[in-house]
Design a protein around this motif. Sequence first.
Motif, PDB file in Angstrom:
ATOM      1  N   ALA A  88       0.857  -1.197   0.000  1.00 34.93           N
ATOM      2  CA  ALA A  88       0.000   0.000   0.000  1.00 34.93           C
ATOM      3  C   ALA A  88       0.885   1.236   0.000  1.00 34.93           C
ATOM      4  CB  ALA A  88      -0.888  -0.005   1.239  1.00 34.93           C
ATOM      5  N   PRO A  89       0.384   2.345  -0.516  1.00 35.84           N
ATOM      6  CA  PRO A  89       1.186   3.575  -0.500  1.00 35.84           C
ATOM      7  C   PRO A  89       1.461   4.028   0.933  1.00 35.84           C
ATOM      8  CG  PRO A  89      -0.799   3.821  -1.851  1.00 35.84           C
ATOM      9  CD  PRO A  89      -0.942   2.540  -1.120  1.00 35.84           C
ATOM     10  N   GLY A  90       2.618   4.634   1.129  1.00 36.41           N
ATOM     11  CA  GLY A  90       2.947   5.253   2.418  1.00 36.41           C
ATOM     12  C   GLY A  90       2.857   6.765   2.265  1.00 36.41           C
TER      13      GLY A  90
HETATM   14  N1  URA Z   1       5.473   0.117   0.453  1.00 37.20           N
HETATM   15  C1  URA Z   1       4.615  -0.458  -0.404  1.00 37.20           C
HETATM   16  O1  URA Z   1       4.208  -1.592  -0.228  1.00 37.20           O
HETATM   17  N2  URA Z   1       4.231   0.242  -1.455  1.00 37.20           N
HETATM   18  C2  URA Z   1       4.647   1.475  -1.703  1.00 37.20           C
HETATM   19  O2  URA Z   1       4.238   2.048  -2.719  1.00 37.20           O
HETATM   20  C3  URA Z   1       5.547   2.055  -0.801  1.00 37.20           C
HETATM   21  C4  URA Z   1       5.949   1.370   0.275  1.00 37.20           C
END
Ligand code: URA
Length: 233
Positions: A88-90
Amino acid sequence: MSEKTQRLIDEISQFLAEERRLFGEWDTMSANPRGQSSPPLQPGDCSSLEELRKLCETTDDLKTDLENTRLVFGVGSPKADLMVIGEAPGYHEDKQGEPFVGKAGQLLNKILKAIKFEREEVYIANILKHRPPENRDPSGSERERSLPYLCRQIELIDPKIILCLGRVSATTLLGIDESLSRMRGKFHSYMDRDLAVTYHPAALLRNPQWKRAAWEDVQMVRKRYDQLRGKTH
Ligand code: URA
């Protein structure tokens, strides 16, 4: 009013009355007869990445509890034969609208370079397209709601190989509850493609002793990539 105008108005009124008799009242919101609203567009209806991106911009399915986050759709070649999928985005990804741009992203770029890939050559995406609050693990519901969008993205890019970074990514796609150490080191089959699993770069930053295993995994991916593209070793 002229006779001609009156005749025209009468004809239109008759036409509309007949329409109402046949189809009922019009729903002015959806411009559909009988008050039916058009079924919402589904990810599977999208025939291009651009169309899918637009759908992702408008749907609530992909949102997390964190408000006002940016869509992080994915980046790279839309014709990539290798697709890399994180979790997921951080914070940084949310700010820039691009996956893997923070510290973990810098390590991912180095890993890709080590196996002779430029970042622009592959396609990078995440299981979630919005940042979860406090960078917590994506919930079951968030993963479930996001999956149809990611699956369509995979179909449209049509990569030969998928590389899952971390347990969340792999267990979501494979639909199994397994430890990372049992999933890595081999190919799985997913949507008629080869899928490999390795440690998430953020985990490698915290646990450098796992780098050797990750190195073996990505070399295995490079070898299969070359084989599938008809290059011999
Ligand atoms: N970690 C993730 O899994 N995805 C990202 O886009 C950034 C960090």
